[in-house]
Design an enzyme around this catalytic site. Structure first.
Site, PDB file in Angstrom:
ATOM      1  N   ASP A 171       0.865  -1.191   0.000  1.00  0.00           N
ATOM      2  CA  ASP A 171       0.000   0.000   0.000  1.00  0.00           C
ATOM      3  C   ASP A 171       0.899   1.238   0.000  1.00  0.00           C
ATOM      4  OD1 ASP A 171      -3.080   0.824   1.621  1.00  0.00           O
ATOM      5  OD2 ASP A 171      -1.567   2.243   0.958  1.00  0.00           O
ATOM      6  N   ASP A 186      -3.511   2.464  -5.337  1.00  0.00           N
ATOM      7  CA  ASP A 186      -2.310   2.429  -4.488  1.00  0.00           C
ATOM      8  C   ASP A 186      -2.137   1.119  -3.705  1.00  0.00           C
ATOM      9  OD1 ASP A 186      -4.125   2.760  -2.342  1.00  0.00           O
ATOM     10  OD2 ASP A 186      -2.653   3.943  -1.238  1.00  0.00           O
ATOM     11  N   GLU A 187      -2.802   0.051  -4.141  1.00  0.00           N
ATOM     12  CA  GLU A 187      -2.736  -1.205  -3.401  1.00  0.00           C
ATOM     13  C   GLU A 187      -2.668  -2.416  -4.317  1.00  0.00           C
ATOM     14  OE1 GLU A 187      -5.812  -2.072  -0.266  1.00  0.00           O
ATOM     15  OE2 GLU A 187      -5.522   0.074   0.036  1.00  0.00           O
TER      16      GLU A 187
HETATM   17  P1  DGT Z   1      -1.796   5.984   3.877  1.00  0.00           P
HETATM   18  O1  DGT Z   1      -2.011   4.737   3.081  1.00  0.00           O
HETATM   19  O2  DGT Z   1      -2.533   5.985   5.173  1.00  0.00           O
HETATM   20  O3  DGT Z   1      -0.358   6.371   4.016  1.00  0.00           O
HETATM   21  O4  DGT Z   1      -2.461   7.203   3.079  1.00  0.00           O
HETATM   22  P2  DGT Z   1      -3.177   7.234   1.689  1.00  0.00           P
HETATM   23  O5  DGT Z   1      -3.436   8.665   1.355  1.00  0.00           O
HETATM   24  O6  DGT Z   1      -2.396   6.475   0.660  1.00  0.00           O
HETATM   25  O7  DGT Z   1      -4.536   6.549   2.042  1.00  0.00           O
HETATM   26  P3  DGT Z   1      -5.280   5.323   1.369  1.00  0.00           P
HETATM   27  O8  DGT Z   1      -4.332   4.219   1.068  1.00  0.00           O
HETATM   28  O9  DGT Z   1      -6.441   5.042   2.248  1.00  0.00           O
HETATM   29  O10 DGT Z   1      -5.876   5.927   0.029  1.00  0.00           O
HETATM   30  C1  DGT Z   1      -5.171   5.997  -1.196  1.00  0.00           C
HETATM   31  C2  DGT Z   1      -5.585   7.236  -1.967  1.00  0.00           C
HETATM   32  O11 DGT Z   1      -7.016   7.288  -2.143  1.00  0.00           O
HETATM   33  C3  DGT Z   1      -5.267   8.544  -1.229  1.00  0.00           C
HETATM   34  O12 DGT Z   1      -3.940   9.003  -1.476  1.00  0.00           O
HETATM   35  C4  DGT Z   1      -6.326   9.482  -1.728  1.00  0.00           C
HETATM   36  C5  DGT Z   1      -7.526   8.617  -1.978  1.00  0.00           C
HETATM   37  N1  DGT Z   1      -8.468   8.692  -0.841  1.00  0.00           N
HETATM   38  C6  DGT Z   1      -8.412   8.005   0.318  1.00  0.00           C
HETATM   39  N2  DGT Z   1      -9.409   8.328   1.151  1.00  0.00           N
HETATM   40  C7  DGT Z   1     -10.143   9.272   0.500  1.00  0.00           C
HETATM   41  C8  DGT Z   1     -11.329  10.030   0.835  1.00  0.00           C
HETATM   42  O13 DGT Z   1     -11.914   9.904   1.926  1.00  0.00           O
HETATM   43  N3  DGT Z   1     -11.784  10.902  -0.107  1.00  0.00           N
HETATM   44  C9  DGT Z   1     -11.163  11.059  -1.322  1.00  0.00           C
HETATM   45  N4  DGT Z   1     -11.648  11.920  -2.202  1.00  0.00           N
HETATM   46  N5  DGT Z   1     -10.051  10.375  -1.670  1.00  0.00           N
HETATM   47  C10 DGT Z   1      -9.539   9.512  -0.767  1.00  0.00           C
HETATM   48 CA    CA Z   2      -2.014   4.269   0.859  1.00  0.00          CA
HETATM   49 CA    CA Z   3      -4.850   2.199   0.089  1.00  0.00          CA
END
Ligand code: DGT
Ligand code: CA
Ligand code: CA
Length: 367
Positions: free
Chosen positions: A10, A110-111
């Site tokens: 991820d 991203d996964e």
């Molecule tokens: P992490 O994995 O906790 O380091 O952080 P992220 O940002 O990679 O989080 P993840 O893996 O849950 O989500 C991957 C991408 O999906 C993130 O960069 C942006 C998008 N995303 C996640 N949650 C939301 C949301 O609640 N709203 C929107 N619009 N996009 C989201």
């Molecule tokens: Ca992520």
């Molecule tokens: Ca993810």
């Protein structure tokens, strides 16, 4: 049967990390990537943020005005989502990761799951070194950090990965899985949202351990057979879902509007050439050959038409698409009573074999 070794990769704070990649001066600042709804300059929600911004309490899904409030007085940078750019970066990492696995399943931008059982001969010790190697090698090529979870199935790998971010590596051996899961809240399970966790809470089920001890027949009575069994198995770290390549796209197509309605072949081909270049890029990225080429027209009266041709041999080059699109349009335009307004090109009938010619050349080169 030998146990499986499954990895979940991820990417860390993905959209925001992509923004840092193209502009490294962002790295020490709070970075918020937002989806702007367009109603006012301020309206919209946080898609994601880097870990600097998260320290101030910024979270995915939060209204942008709230994130601005939390970051008041900092040198925070707010950027709109640039999905195409993130997808390009994602594709390049996915391509690298795929090479480390016997089977590979991308689940989101991203996964991805990797079945590495063969590569590590079923050993979780070896899996640790292997995962470390993937992390450094992939990072040296694309400069994106990610977290990895390793378990005997997808469910454990996913929860392991979530437990340590960013840049995490969490290994949960099969014998450790029950005690690893047991203290975690039930909403860490895929499919347990607010409603279900409230329902479980009312039954006295707060943790995965509670869930694993709960009578499976009662779970079935409450949640139905499919969910009841799933919850019971999941809480006991049982998951037999294979790591499976997602089905290929059936076709790749692009559509565009002409600057003016037309029956002029050269003018129309100018537009389709652009579309074909775009299609070819995607074909090359996915290493696909095609066997069918089709054109699509929207006429001035808004009716639509298609024409297609099947090739004798699979091909993968833009010239083959261009030549066939030209032939198809030539024929079509010669007796079209109406002008064309929009045009599209589609290729389909995919395979991954090398086209015939290339094999011949490599044959001659080695002899
Ligand atoms: P992490 O994995 O906790 O380091 O952080 P992220 O940002 O990679 O989080 P993840 O893996 O849950 O989500 C991957 C991408 O999906 C993130 O960069 C942006 C998008 N995303 C996640 N949650 C939301 C949301 O609640 N709203 C929107 N619009 N996009 C989201
Ligand atoms: Ca992520
Ligand atoms: Ca993810």
């Amino acid at each position: 049967m030998q146990n499986r070794v499954v990895m979940l990769v991820d990417f860390d704070y993905f959209f925001a990390q992509c923004e840092e990649l193209r502009n490294p001066t962002l790295k020490d600042k709070p970075v918020v990537v937002g989806v702007y709804s367009g109603r006012t300059e301020e309206s919209g929600a946080v898609s994601t943020s880097n870990y600097v911004a998260r320290k101030y309490g910024v979270k995915s899904g939060m209204p942008l005005f709230l994130a601005k409030l939390k970051l008041e007085g900092t040198d925070a940078v707010f950027l709109p989502v640039d999905y195409e750019y993130y997808e390009q970066i994602s594709d390049s990492i996915m391509r690298i990761l795929r090479g480390y696995a016997s089977s590979f399943e991308q689940v989101s931008v991203d996964e991805a799951y990797l079945d590495v059982t063969e590569q590590v001969q079923g050993s979780f010790e070896t899996a640790k070194t292997y995962a470390q190697r993937i992390k450094t090698e992939a990072k040296s090529q694309v400069s994106i950090s990610f977290s990895v979870g390793v378990g005997a199935n997808k469910l454990v790998a996913k929860i392991a990965c979530d437990s340590q971010k960013p840049d995490g590596l969490t290994i949960v051996k099969p014998e450790e899985a029950p005690s690893f899961l047991s203290p975690l809240p039930v909403d860490r399970l895929l499919g347990v949202g607010k409603k279900t966790s409230a329902k479980m809470d009312s039954l006295g089920i707060k943790t995965m351990g509670d869930l694993s001890n709960y009578d499976v027949q009662k779970l079935i009575a409450i949640f139905g057979k499919t969910l009841g069994i799933y919850f019971h198995n999941a809480a006991n770290a049982v998951d037999n879902e294979p790591v499976q390549e997602q089905g290929e796209a059936e076709s790749i197509s692009r559509i565009g509007t002409l600057k003016q309605d037309s029956l002029d072949l050269a003018f129309i081909l100018q537009k389709t050439d652009e579309l074909i270049d775009d299609i070819s890029k995607e074909l090359a990225e996915k290493n696909l050959s095609f066997k069918q080429v089709a054109i699509y027209m929207v006429m001035t009266d808004l009716s639509s038409k298609t024409r297609s041709i099947t090739l004798e041999q699979p091909a993968k080059d833009p010239e083959t698409i261009k030549k066939n699109v030209k032939d198809l349009f030539e024929k079509f335009l010669s007796d079209s009573p109406l002008e064309v307004r929009r045009v599209g090109v589609k290729v389909s009938g995919f395979s991954r074999e090398e086209p015939q010619q290339k094999q011949l050349t490599s044959f001659f080169q080695t002899s």
